[in-house]
Design an enzyme around this catalytic site. Structure first.
Site, PDB file in Angstrom:
ATOM      1  N   LEU A 104       3.531   3.661   9.355  1.00 51.64           N
ATOM      2  CA  LEU A 104       2.084   3.677   9.139  1.00 51.64           C
ATOM      3  C   LEU A 104       1.768   4.847   8.214  1.00 51.64           C
ATOM      4  CD1 LEU A 104       0.967   3.203  12.873  1.00 51.64           C
ATOM      5  CD2 LEU A 104       1.335   1.430  11.148  1.00 51.64           C
ATOM      6  N   THR A 122       4.170  -0.828   6.660  1.00 51.69           N
ATOM      7  CA  THR A 122       2.826  -1.207   6.234  1.00 51.69           C
ATOM      8  C   THR A 122       2.327  -0.190   5.210  1.00 51.69           C
ATOM      9  OG1 THR A 122       1.598   0.102   7.856  1.00 51.69           O
ATOM     10  CG2 THR A 122       2.360  -2.084   8.565  1.00 51.69           C
ATOM     11  N   VAL A 134       5.716   7.885  10.319  1.00 52.54           N
ATOM     12  CA  VAL A 134       4.564   8.164   9.468  1.00 52.54           C
ATOM     13  C   VAL A 134       4.988   8.210   8.007  1.00 52.54           C
ATOM     14  CG1 VAL A 134       2.669   9.741   8.983  1.00 52.54           C
ATOM     15  CG2 VAL A 134       3.474   9.452  11.336  1.00 52.54           C
ATOM     16  N   LYS A 135       4.351   7.375   7.187  1.00 51.03           N
ATOM     17  CA  LYS A 135       4.629   7.351   5.757  1.00 51.03           C
ATOM     18  C   LYS A 135       3.837   8.469   5.069  1.00 51.03           C
ATOM     19  CE  LYS A 135       5.145   3.400   3.547  1.00 51.03           C
ATOM     20  NZ  LYS A 135       4.870   2.034   3.025  1.00 51.03           N
ATOM     21  N   ILE A 136       4.570   9.266   4.324  1.00 51.58           N
ATOM     22  CA  ILE A 136       3.995  10.414   3.621  1.00 51.58           C
ATOM     23  C   ILE A 136       4.295  10.258   2.133  1.00 51.58           C
ATOM     24  CG2 ILE A 136       4.024  12.920   3.386  1.00 51.58           C
ATOM     25  CD1 ILE A 136       3.058  12.179   6.113  1.00 51.58           C
TER      26      ILE A 136
END
Length: 218
Positions: A56, A27, A82-84
């Site tokens: 996310l 997402t 976790v998207k960074i």
């Protein structure tokens, strides 16, 4: 190769799961904004629906803020990744989060060296955006090829998620190159089923079946 759905739409995720094709979900803030739902409620439901990883994205720009957001996101479920963003601050955050056991997906990767930096920081995944490169008349799949070559040269275990997919040929090319994962919109996943000769063949079989004498069949 694994198939991820790039969406925040629950109906699309449900349909993809019913097809048996959804290995995970990615997402981003844009996708989530389209759903008109409260953020935590929506992403919690997605994580419950999906057996595989769910990416996310953080919205902070500094490492400390990213880390704080990431820790909260990770509490939603064990399958949260976790998207960074691929920035200097982002890489600082990746290094610390991975050390804490929080899986990360470095997003907005547009060069092989960016992918290498993310891998050196310990990222679980990197996401090269091929469609956006194609949009500016650059060969997006060449980026994937270069990343896979570099990772193979050094036995790097960071997984490559081919992102910003526009059509089925991107999926095919990624598979031929040996990418770990492709994340795609639901419409592209639907298109993977389709071929005009399949439709013609099925129509012909059904017409011929109508000519066959049958006993005891409705």
């Amino acid at each position: 190769m694994k198939f991820f759905l790039d969406t925040a739409n629950l109906d699309e995720i449900r349909r993809g799961i019913q097809m048996g094709l959804v290995d995970g979900v990615t997402t981003n803030p844009t996708l989530i904004s389209k759903e008109g739902r409260e953020f935590w409620e929506l992403v919690s439901e997605i994580c419950r629906m999906v057996d595989g990883p769910v990416s996310l994205e953080v919205t902070a720009l500094e490492a400390e803020g990213m880390i704080k957001e990431a820790r909260e996101l990770a509490k939603i479920g064990e399958n949260v990744v976790v998207k960074i963003p691929m920035t200097e601050e982002g890489i600082k955050a990746v290094k610390r989060l991975e050390a804490e056991g929080v899986k990360t997906n470095v997003t907005l990767v547009f060069s092989p060296l960016q992918a290498l930096i993310a891998a050196k920081a310990g990222a679980s995944y990197v996401s090269p955006f091929i469609g956006r490169l194609d949009d500016i008349s650059t060969e997006g799949m060449r980026l994937v090829e270069d990343i896979l070559t570099i990772f193979s040269n050094y036995d790097i275990f960071t997984q490559v998620i081919v992102a910003s997919v526009r059509h089925p040929m991107h999926v095919l090319e990624a598979a031929l190159l040996g990418a770990d994962i492709v994340t795609m919109p639901f419409r592209v996943m639907e298109q993977l089923f389709r071929h005009p000769l399949t439709d013609i063949g099925l129509e012909r079989f059904l017409k011929d079946w109508e000519k066959v004498p049958k006993r005891g069949l409705g």
